[in-house]
Design an enzyme around this catalytic site. Sequence first.
Site, PDB file in Angstrom:
ATOM      1  N   GLY A 205       0.743  -1.255   0.000  1.00  0.00           N
ATOM      2  CA  GLY A 205       0.000   0.000   0.000  1.00  0.00           C
ATOM      3  C   GLY A 205       0.766   1.293   0.000  1.00  0.00           C
TER       4      GLY A 205
ATOM      5  N   CYS B  69       9.914  -3.326  -9.762  1.00  0.00           N
ATOM      6  CA  CYS B  69      11.159  -3.152  -8.995  1.00  0.00           C
ATOM      7  C   CYS B  69      12.178  -4.182  -9.479  1.00  0.00           C
ATOM      8  CB  CYS B  69      10.903  -3.276  -7.495  1.00  0.00           C
ATOM      9  SG  CYS B  69      10.118  -4.815  -6.982  1.00  0.00           S
TER      10      CYS B  69
END
Length: 428
Positions: A246, A358
């Site tokens: 989140g 990522c």
Amino acid sequence: MTTPSANSRAASVRLLSRVLQKQQPLEEALDPVLRGFPPRDRALARAITSTALRHLGVIDALIDKMLDRPLPEKAQDVRHILRIGITQILYLNIPSHAAVHDTVALVPDRSKHKGLVNALLRRIDRQGEKLLSKIDIPRTNTPSWLWQSWTGHYGEEATRRIAEAHLTEAALDISVKSNPEKWAADLDAEVLPTGTLRRATITSLADLPGFDEGEWWVQDASAALPAALLGDVTGKLIVDLCAAPGGKTAQLAAAGAEVIALDRSKNRLKRLEENMARLRLPVTVKVGDAENFAPERQPDGILLDAPCSSTGTLRRHPDVAYLKSQADVDKLSQLQARLLDSAAQALKPGGLLVYSVCSLQPEEGEAQIAALLSRNPALKREPVQANEIGGVGDLLNPEGDLRSLPFHLGGMDGFYAARLRKISTPSA
């Protein structure tokens, strides 16, 4: 009687076994192995294990150089014991006599390897620095599949800088709701050009000012950039796909967006909801598969932070280098393509799609977006400008996509992000 430090070292052996033999992520292995450990012993076990993984290539090269013959396959625990002993002597601030004594004590008295472990660790204590000087540390510490991929895409000089950055543990990066200068002073942090706060030392988060009040959350500096590429989101409907835990959801909600946070994992979404409750941010949470998600109304923007190999996070998760392979990258690339096609379909005409991973692997970044644009004429790249990311032009590739590398800004995750505009509705 077994000392607490010996318990920590024995736990480190079990943790290495779980990661390297059972292919279990270190973060998942910590609780089962360290349950009931006092905080200090838990911290020591974690530090030994993560440091051993960070320097594993070099440590194994030293072991192999000192051995007259390879250890038998069934002696994996002996290799793990040597790994944690060398880690303590060369990389941690632990007195050598204690490191040697307590590590050798882990070898059963009846084992024929007890004398070998003692001799090798004492040799490392005497000659470790000399032995290290003969090793190409960045190359040796990087698994071949990663080195080949990175040198092919970034070149050898940048790859060496990436590998050197992986030798240093990540600092504590923080995103704040507002007033970064005030919180930088309160948190003893610096403000990076991109707006992230960075603390040199990591401590208990709950003890820091503003945590209980929900004024900030932990988020790597590079991970804070993709959400910003959606621009002014005030009052706009933004869907955050694969949203948990989140960090990006919090950014969007704090910026005034109407956010739908979607994730397929109920457990991960529970953590997201807990985070949003602490931060006092309103978010609509939905359990679902991003590949098949069809919102009731087409969103103004979609952030797809896709599942990936996570090879950009090796400073914080050194185990990833040994848990993932090129086969994983290939499989994840196929999933990412499907997620991108689904997101493009769901987005309203004129809306923005930001895709991020990522990962340092080009198959998951540059090549993924090139393939998407070639098959979907309804999408057009909207290049990122340096002034949108604090003026740090080094974070942009020639196409205008975000490409952060682990040595940028004094250390950050390797990230790729591209911004796409839906210029029309795909033809049937």
